[in-house]
Design a protein around this motif. Sequence first.
Motif, PDB file in Angstrom:
ATOM      1  N   ILE A 153     -66.953  19.584  -3.809  1.00 51.08           N
ATOM      2  CA  ILE A 153     -66.319  20.103  -2.601  1.00 51.08           C
ATOM      3  C   ILE A 153     -65.712  21.481  -2.853  1.00 51.08           C
ATOM      4  O   ILE A 153     -65.904  22.424  -2.080  1.00 51.08           O
ATOM      5  CB  ILE A 153     -65.267  19.116  -2.070  1.00 51.08           C
ATOM      6  CG1 ILE A 153     -65.962  17.824  -1.615  1.00 51.08           C
ATOM      7  CG2 ILE A 153     -64.470  19.726  -0.924  1.00 51.08           C
ATOM      8  CD1 ILE A 153     -65.018  16.726  -1.151  1.00 51.08           C
ATOM      9  N   GLY A 154     -64.990  21.615  -3.958  1.00 48.77           N
ATOM     10  CA  GLY A 154     -64.375  22.898  -4.271  1.00 48.77           C
ATOM     11  C   GLY A 154     -65.326  23.879  -4.924  1.00 48.77           C
ATOM     12  O   GLY A 154     -65.120  25.090  -4.870  1.00 48.77           O
ATOM     13  N   GLY A 155     -66.370  23.351  -5.577  1.00 53.39           N
ATOM     14  CA  GLY A 155     -67.311  24.228  -6.267  1.00 53.39           C
ATOM     15  C   GLY A 155     -66.795  24.714  -7.606  1.00 53.39           C
ATOM     16  O   GLY A 155     -67.033  25.846  -8.009  1.00 53.39           O
ATOM     17  N   THR A 156     -66.078  23.816  -8.336  1.00 55.61           N
ATOM     18  CA  THR A 156     -65.564  24.161  -9.658  1.00 55.61           C
ATOM     19  C   THR A 156     -66.218  23.277 -10.712  1.00 55.61           C
ATOM     20  O   THR A 156     -66.672  22.168 -10.418  1.00 55.61           O
ATOM     21  CB  THR A 156     -64.038  23.984  -9.728  1.00 55.61           C
ATOM     22  OG1 THR A 156     -63.707  22.607  -9.491  1.00 55.61           O
ATOM     23  CG2 THR A 156     -63.339  24.872  -8.713  1.00 55.61           C
ATOM     24  N   GLN A 157     -66.214  23.756 -11.962  1.00 55.11           N
ATOM     25  CA  GLN A 157     -66.903  23.038 -13.028  1.00 55.11           C
ATOM     26  C   GLN A 157     -66.246  23.334 -14.371  1.00 55.11           C
ATOM     27  O   GLN A 157     -65.837  24.460 -14.646  1.00 55.11           O
ATOM     28  CB  GLN A 157     -68.375  23.461 -13.065  1.00 55.11           C
ATOM     29  CG  GLN A 157     -69.237  22.702 -14.054  1.00 55.11           C
ATOM     30  CD  GLN A 157     -70.689  23.143 -13.998  1.00 55.11           C
ATOM     31  OE1 GLN A 157     -70.988  24.331 -13.801  1.00 55.11           O
ATOM     32  NE2 GLN A 157     -71.611  22.207 -14.151  1.00 55.11           N
ATOM     33  N   PHE A 158     -66.139  22.289 -15.191  1.00 53.65           N
ATOM     34  CA  PHE A 158     -65.709  22.491 -16.577  1.00 53.65           C
ATOM     35  C   PHE A 158     -66.849  23.139 -17.356  1.00 53.65           C
ATOM     36  O   PHE A 158     -67.964  22.621 -17.365  1.00 53.65           O
ATOM     37  CB  PHE A 158     -65.355  21.149 -17.236  1.00 53.65           C
ATOM     38  CG  PHE A 158     -63.975  20.647 -16.932  1.00 53.65           C
ATOM     39  CD1 PHE A 158     -62.904  20.996 -17.750  1.00 53.65           C
ATOM     40  CD2 PHE A 158     -63.744  19.820 -15.853  1.00 53.65           C
ATOM     41  CE1 PHE A 158     -61.630  20.520 -17.480  1.00 53.65           C
ATOM     42  CE2 PHE A 158     -62.468  19.335 -15.566  1.00 53.65           C
ATOM     43  CZ  PHE A 158     -61.408  19.691 -16.382  1.00 53.65           C
ATOM     44  N   HIS A 159     -66.553  24.234 -18.038  1.00 56.92           N
ATOM     45  CA  HIS A 159     -67.567  24.879 -18.871  1.00 56.92           C
ATOM     46  C   HIS A 159     -67.387  24.537 -20.344  1.00 56.92           C
ATOM     47  O   HIS A 159     -68.244  24.844 -21.169  1.00 56.92           O
ATOM     48  CB  HIS A 159     -67.542  26.386 -18.638  1.00 56.92           C
ATOM     49  CG  HIS A 159     -67.908  26.749 -17.227  1.00 56.92           C
ATOM     50  ND1 HIS A 159     -69.133  26.441 -16.674  1.00 56.92           N
ATOM     51  CD2 HIS A 159     -67.196  27.347 -16.237  1.00 56.92           C
ATOM     52  CE1 HIS A 159     -69.177  26.855 -15.417  1.00 56.92           C
ATOM     53  NE2 HIS A 159     -68.007  27.398 -15.126  1.00 56.92           N
ATOM     54  N   GLU A 160     -66.282  23.882 -20.657  1.00 52.42           N
ATOM     55  CA  GLU A 160     -66.078  23.268 -21.963  1.00 52.42           C
ATOM     56  C   GLU A 160     -65.145  22.079 -21.770  1.00 52.42           C
ATOM     57  O   GLU A 160     -64.399  22.014 -20.791  1.00 52.42           O
ATOM     58  CB  GLU A 160     -65.486  24.273 -22.962  1.00 52.42           C
ATOM     59  CG  GLU A 160     -64.198  24.936 -22.528  1.00 52.42           C
ATOM     60  CD  GLU A 160     -63.687  25.931 -23.556  1.00 52.42           C
ATOM     61  OE1 GLU A 160     -64.054  25.813 -24.737  1.00 52.42           O
ATOM     62  OE2 GLU A 160     -62.909  26.814 -23.177  1.00 52.42           O
ATOM     63  N   PHE A 161     -65.218  21.142 -22.711  1.00 53.57           N
ATOM     64  CA  PHE A 161     -64.465  19.900 -22.558  1.00 53.57           C
ATOM     65  C   PHE A 161     -63.429  19.763 -23.666  1.00 53.57           C
ATOM     66  O   PHE A 161     -63.621  20.260 -24.778  1.00 53.57           O
ATOM     67  CB  PHE A 161     -65.420  18.704 -22.584  1.00 53.57           C
ATOM     68  CG  PHE A 161     -66.362  18.660 -21.414  1.00 53.57           C
ATOM     69  CD1 PHE A 161     -65.947  18.165 -20.189  1.00 53.57           C
ATOM     70  CD2 PHE A 161     -67.663  19.132 -21.538  1.00 53.57           C
ATOM     71  CE1 PHE A 161     -66.808  18.132 -19.110  1.00 53.57           C
ATOM     72  CE2 PHE A 161     -68.534  19.103 -20.468  1.00 53.57           C
ATOM     73  CZ  PHE A 161     -68.103  18.610 -19.244  1.00 53.57           C
ATOM     74  N   PRO A 162     -62.321  19.068 -23.371  1.00 54.61           N
ATOM     75  CA  PRO A 162     -61.266  18.919 -24.373  1.00 54.61           C
ATOM     76  C   PRO A 162     -61.682  18.012 -25.520  1.00 54.61           C
ATOM     77  O   PRO A 162     -62.505  17.107 -25.342  1.00 54.61           O
ATOM     78  CB  PRO A 162     -60.114  18.302 -23.572  1.00 54.61           C
ATOM     79  CG  PRO A 162     -60.779  17.582 -22.436  1.00 54.61           C
ATOM     80  CD  PRO A 162     -61.974  18.428 -22.091  1.00 54.61           C
ATOM     81  N   LYS A 325     -73.383  23.998   5.512  1.00 53.79           N
ATOM     82  CA  LYS A 325     -72.035  23.812   6.053  1.00 53.79           C
ATOM     83  C   LYS A 325     -71.147  23.180   4.993  1.00 53.79           C
ATOM     84  O   LYS A 325     -71.532  22.240   4.309  1.00 53.79           O
ATOM     85  CB  LYS A 325     -72.091  22.911   7.291  1.00 53.79           C
ATOM     86  CG  LYS A 325     -70.769  22.752   8.011  1.00 53.79           C
ATOM     87  CD  LYS A 325     -70.944  21.883   9.253  1.00 53.79           C
ATOM     88  CE  LYS A 325     -69.632  21.704  10.004  1.00 53.79           C
ATOM     89  NZ  LYS A 325     -69.799  20.867  11.212  1.00 53.79           N
ATOM     90  N   GLY A 326     -69.946  23.696   4.843  1.00 55.13           N
ATOM     91  CA  GLY A 326     -69.015  23.169   3.844  1.00 55.13           C
ATOM     92  C   GLY A 326     -68.593  21.745   4.155  1.00 55.13           C
ATOM     93  O   GLY A 326     -68.807  21.223   5.258  1.00 55.13           O
ATOM     94  N   HIS A 327     -67.992  21.090   3.176  1.00 52.19           N
ATOM     95  CA  HIS A 327     -67.533  19.718   3.368  1.00 52.19           C
ATOM     96  C   HIS A 327     -66.529  19.652   4.513  1.00 52.19           C
ATOM     97  O   HIS A 327     -65.714  20.560   4.694  1.00 52.19           O
ATOM     98  CB  HIS A 327     -66.894  19.204   2.074  1.00 52.19           C
ATOM     99  CG  HIS A 327     -66.620  17.737   2.077  1.00 52.19           C
ATOM    100  ND1 HIS A 327     -65.468  17.202   2.619  1.00 52.19           N
ATOM    101  CD2 HIS A 327     -67.347  16.687   1.624  1.00 52.19           C
ATOM    102  CE1 HIS A 327     -65.490  15.885   2.486  1.00 52.19           C
ATOM    103  NE2 HIS A 327     -66.616  15.551   1.881  1.00 52.19           N
ATOM    104  N   ARG A 328     -66.580  18.575   5.258  1.00 56.75           N
ATOM    105  CA  ARG A 328     -65.745  18.436   6.463  1.00 56.75           C
ATOM    106  C   ARG A 328     -64.250  18.546   6.149  1.00 56.75           C
ATOM    107  O   ARG A 328     -63.457  18.922   7.013  1.00 56.75           O
ATOM    108  CB  ARG A 328     -66.033  17.094   7.149  1.00 56.75           C
ATOM    109  CG  ARG A 328     -65.751  15.880   6.286  1.00 56.75           C
ATOM    110  CD  ARG A 328     -66.198  14.577   6.945  1.00 56.75           C
ATOM    111  NE  ARG A 328     -65.971  13.420   6.082  1.00 56.75           N
ATOM    112  CZ  ARG A 328     -66.817  13.034   5.139  1.00 56.75           C
ATOM    113  NH1 ARG A 328     -67.936  13.713   4.932  1.00 56.75           N
ATOM    114  NH2 ARG A 328     -66.557  11.976   4.395  1.00 56.75           N
ATOM    115  N   ASP A 329     -63.838  18.227   4.926  1.00 58.98           N
ATOM    116  CA  ASP A 329     -62.418  18.258   4.593  1.00 58.98           C
ATOM    117  C   ASP A 329     -61.890  19.671   4.353  1.00 58.98           C
ATOM    118  O   ASP A 329     -60.676  19.910   4.461  1.00 58.98           O
ATOM    119  CB  ASP A 329     -62.147  17.415   3.341  1.00 58.98           C
ATOM    120  CG  ASP A 329     -62.267  15.918   3.614  1.00 58.98           C
ATOM    121  OD1 ASP A 329     -62.286  15.536   4.799  1.00 58.98           O
ATOM    122  OD2 ASP A 329     -62.345  15.148   2.640  1.00 58.98           O
ATOM    123  N   VAL A 330     -62.776  20.593   4.016  1.00 57.99           N
ATOM    124  CA  VAL A 330     -62.305  21.941   3.666  1.00 57.99           C
ATOM    125  C   VAL A 330     -62.969  23.044   4.486  1.00 57.99           C
ATOM    126  O   VAL A 330     -62.476  24.175   4.523  1.00 57.99           O
ATOM    127  CB  VAL A 330     -62.520  22.231   2.160  1.00 57.99           C
ATOM    128  CG1 VAL A 330     -61.707  21.276   1.308  1.00 57.99           C
ATOM    129  CG2 VAL A 330     -63.999  22.163   1.784  1.00 57.99           C
TER     130      VAL A 330
END
Length: 361
Positions: A153-162, A325-330
């Motif tokens: 929904i936000g279009g974010t992604q982890f590019h490395e993990f802890p 179309k973006g997600h209905r929530d945002v």
Amino acid sequence: MTRAYNFNAGPAAIPLEVLQQAQEQFVDYQGAGMSIMEMSHRSTFYEQVNNETQDLMRELFQIPENYHVLLLQGGASTQFAMLPMNLLTPGKVGAYVQTGAWADKAIKEAKVIGEMAVAASTASDSFMRVPRLDEIVVPENAAYLHVTSNETIGGTQFHEFPDTGSVPLISDMSSDILSRPVDIGKFGLIYAGAQKNLGPSGVTVVIIRDDLAADSPKSIPAMLRYDTHAKAKSLYNTPPSFSVFMMKLVLQWIKGKGGVAQLDQLNRDKTGLIYDAIDGSGGFYKGCAHTDSRSIMNVTFRMANEELEKLFVKQSEAEGFVGLKGHRDVGGLRASTYNAVTLESCQALAQFMKEFQQKNG
């Protein structure tokens, strides 16, 4: 027929070659005189499909031998509850990284099962970024740390993990599984609904380390225990047989494309075209996610006002684009560029964006 430019967020695009291959075998699977959907899941035909699908997952994702590959039902939403039911033991807390809508859903279910703690949150940034690794604080009594690798929904992604040490790292990878290489050994468990990168809806993949599967509490129903499905090799009950078959074809397609590393580069090239159209628009298009957290699976962006965004959606649909179309929530706009979305589709979208800007800028 003319194929649509399919940017749906899920269920999403499936490779045309896979659809055609399934079509050829739909009525008569390998000369059996019946469809795979009509066969017993105890038949030799289906057991072979089941085994080949799991083997392909192991090969393509480089899954070590001390992990089970489970093919389950219920989607990631069932895993939100199944995970804490199996791994959240008394005296422990489930630790969660809060990065958006899907992480919130996982957190909500964990609260129903037991104690949970937020190890990091980007709510103050409207979930438009993922936390830095040094922002993630794992409680001493954590049963596990859960991250959502990609927020659709936000279009974010982890590019490395802890690195979580002895605390099992868990990830919901529903929207970016097999889109890039991942060090499976860093994780205790990975789960993903198939309907974005692995095939049609109906099957859910769980990759779980042997020791975690073996510890399933006997106080929960058999269908909700990981050890039940691990011991039965995902054939404890009637599986979503056609969805598993389709997943096998998609995995074969990925292998034919050169594997995950090749798809990783292709996915970066695809989303790069769209991000370049956004960044080069002089502010006409505005990317939602922080640059260092941008997803290579879901490109989210806005325009000056909602009326302009509605016009963009209307005109794009007239040109054969679907799912922008973006997600209905945002609200806003979103292009989901999963593995099966072609480079040509992304080139066409980038060109449409430039032409739309010329007419409406």
